[in-house]
Design an enzyme around this catalytic site. Sequence first.
Site, PDB file in Angstrom:
ATOM      1  N   HIS A 232       0.783  -1.243   0.000  1.00  0.00           N
ATOM      2  CA  HIS A 232       0.000   0.000   0.000  1.00  0.00           C
ATOM      3  C   HIS A 232       0.818   1.298   0.000  1.00  0.00           C
ATOM      4  O   HIS A 232       0.271   2.356  -0.289  1.00  0.00           O
ATOM      5  CB  HIS A 232      -1.069  -0.008   1.109  1.00  0.00           C
ATOM      6  CG  HIS A 232      -0.537   0.202   2.504  1.00  0.00           C
ATOM      7  ND1 HIS A 232      -1.313   0.814   3.476  1.00  0.00           N
ATOM      8  CD2 HIS A 232       0.644  -0.124   3.087  1.00  0.00           C
ATOM      9  CE1 HIS A 232      -0.607   0.847   4.597  1.00  0.00           C
ATOM     10  NE2 HIS A 232       0.563   0.290   4.398  1.00  0.00           N
ATOM     11  N   HIS A 233       2.124   1.219   0.300  1.00  0.00           N
ATOM     12  CA  HIS A 233       2.936   2.439   0.186  1.00  0.00           C
ATOM     13  C   HIS A 233       3.470   2.652  -1.236  1.00  0.00           C
ATOM     14  O   HIS A 233       3.969   3.739  -1.547  1.00  0.00           O
ATOM     15  CB  HIS A 233       4.137   2.383   1.144  1.00  0.00           C
ATOM     16  CG  HIS A 233       3.753   2.431   2.597  1.00  0.00           C
ATOM     17  ND1 HIS A 233       2.958   3.427   3.126  1.00  0.00           N
ATOM     18  CD2 HIS A 233       4.055   1.602   3.639  1.00  0.00           C
ATOM     19  CE1 HIS A 233       2.786   3.207   4.425  1.00  0.00           C
ATOM     20  NE2 HIS A 233       3.426   2.103   4.761  1.00  0.00           N
ATOM     21  N   ALA A 234       3.411   1.618  -2.080  1.00  0.00           N
ATOM     22  CA  ALA A 234       3.989   1.744  -3.427  1.00  0.00           C
ATOM     23  C   ALA A 234       3.148   2.710  -4.262  1.00  0.00           C
ATOM     24  O   ALA A 234       1.976   2.460  -4.528  1.00  0.00           O
ATOM     25  CB  ALA A 234       4.073   0.378  -4.090  1.00  0.00           C
TER      26      ALA A 234
END
Length: 720
Positions: A232-234
């Site tokens: 989810h941080h990508a």
Amino acid sequence: MSLPAPQANGVEGEATTTLVNNVETTQITTVSTTTTAQILDANPDDIPGELTIINENSASEMDVDVSHEVHQEEQAATFSIAVDNSFQRASSLPVSLEPKYKFGYVYDDAMLLHSPQVDHPEMPARIVQIFSKLRKDGVLKYMKRIPIRNVKKFEVLLVHSEDHWDKVDAIKHMTREDIILSTSYYEHLSLYVCEMTTKSALLSCGGTIEAALAVARGELSRTFAIVRPPGHHAEPEEHMGFCFLNNVAVATRVVQQLTPIKRILILDWDVHHGNGTQRAFYDDPNVLYISLHRFEGGTFYPCGPFGGLDQNGVDEGVGTSVNIPWPSAGMKDGDYIHAFTKIVMPIAMEFAPELVMVSAGFDAADGDDLGGCHVSPGCYAHMMHMLVSLAGGKCVVALEGGYNVEALSNSCLAVARVLIGDSPPEMPPLVASEDATETVWAVAMQQSKYWNTIDVKSCEPKEEYGDDVVSFPELLKLHRQNYLFETLKMVQVPLFPDLEERFNSQVLCSEDVMDKETLVLLVHQFGNLRVELTGAMTCEPNQELSYLIDSTRQLVSWVESKGFSYVEVNTLPKPLNANTPKRSWQELGRELVTYLWDNYIQLSRAKNVIVIGHGPGCAAVMELLAKRTQNLLRHAKAVCMIVGDTEVPEAPSASREMRDWYMSNTFVAVPTGHRLIIEGRVKSKHGMVVQFDEPRPIKLLSRALPSMAEFIEGKLSPPS
Ligand SMILES: [Zn+2]
């Protein structure tokens, strides 16, 4: 490639162990099953049928590479049930031997290959432990294992740029020296890489896609992608925060492309803001992104203003990014449930998704030092339970963070149980903290610009009003006290301190209670409040359309007209505060009624006592009959039970004398269509059961009163 004839056991292979770079490597040459062959053929970069598992030093603690055999055993066990039938009729044979699953999961040991050289929270053991716990608990028996595959380049490009794809793809060509030289570059992005990082990242993303497609295509109703590295941080242009490809974002786009499903909710309960996911859908009105995360003014990872409550989307997507940013560490179950009931669920219901994707990080779990919060497995189960009520139950859970493997696997198990249909566990009383109520209120004010169902007033923290708050039950009790004082000059009965705390002003009696010959005792739970709400999912009653149904008024008038004394008990205790020891209201109500009998009623001059149980009060009356049998046999003349939809009580069995007395002195009113009558199970042990032509339990007392009064009067002056 050429395939051997399918084998009964599905997998046939041989394992050899060699040393690669001083690391023990086990090569498992797999002669593939049909499914494996299809998956591997799908990507030309793969070497067909070859899977490499690196057993690193740390891997000795892991429960590695049992998955294939276990899965085969599970399947085989299910098959043998289906075919091991010595007597079979052709017409009764199942259409297919394939067990029918409703739920599924994705897991593969190849995702362990992305592995750090030094201690790191995002370690392979995370998913090994989850898989092992789910298998040992037995939940995997109910879940079909979905074959994993690499994500395809064109799928990744639905979210990420071509440059980004190249960046992730290039990692697989890095030499050991390249990796050492680039350490500080990757550390700056909160990443580590190894030779197999690309492979694991492609599988993690491809596995999430397969889990999502299985649900979106209706093959399974809920799935759990136990995958790593997380996603989810990508961001579209950048890998960061342990994440290389945004698994959930890519899967969401693939579902939109390949299936009729377009409107998707992504709920992200990872303790960190899912900046990559929010950015991927920031202008998309069809994807609602909701995140609960530590924010702390933009100082908590991934830092910056993007996770703030006012970051709500752009262009067409305005309003479809919802951030619930916690101002501090230490958030607990009550805080998450408060945010879910006040913000997440109302908005989700209004959005009406066709599919729910959960970015399920478990780093807010109690015991996870990196997250510093205290969410219990039970709370995750409750949040999951609320989410599966959406989108007809079509729900995909994909693992994100979570770094205390014990807390992580326990939380995953709680979630998986709800996925396969178990109820979430009973919870202790939950209260939201001031930090949480303040945050939720601020989010409500912001989101009410975009969502009709968000009711700011209902989210306003109680603390704002201080001592001005009076709860509804307290209002009702005050009203009742006033009414009974006005009509019968009734006064409050003092109670023992422990009971006083929970039942203050709930026991009232007429002034003459100690002197009259006949006493009526009513045990009930007063207050049927009919409330019309101003909108769905809000707590704000529409005052003009709300009212109180007081079904006891006619009873009170009758008691008054006969000149009897009267004691009324409301057995619904006041709410617990967090420090009060937990006891059921039933237990407390029974204790209260017995206390009143011992300390007031049996000491009065009343020779004739009439006991009336109304709704939930019936159980307390039964307990009194069983506990104070001899005393009641001396004083009681009749028992009346106004039973709602619940089970009709049976005569107390401990005493023969009481049993006989009960059967001939009890009047039981039931509403139309009570199941005891429909099923023809009425017996003498139930007393005199009378069915009234009134389907609404709330109106039963007034409807039954004339017959009940006649019955009581008959018992008071029996025909000579
Ligand atoms: Zn996280």
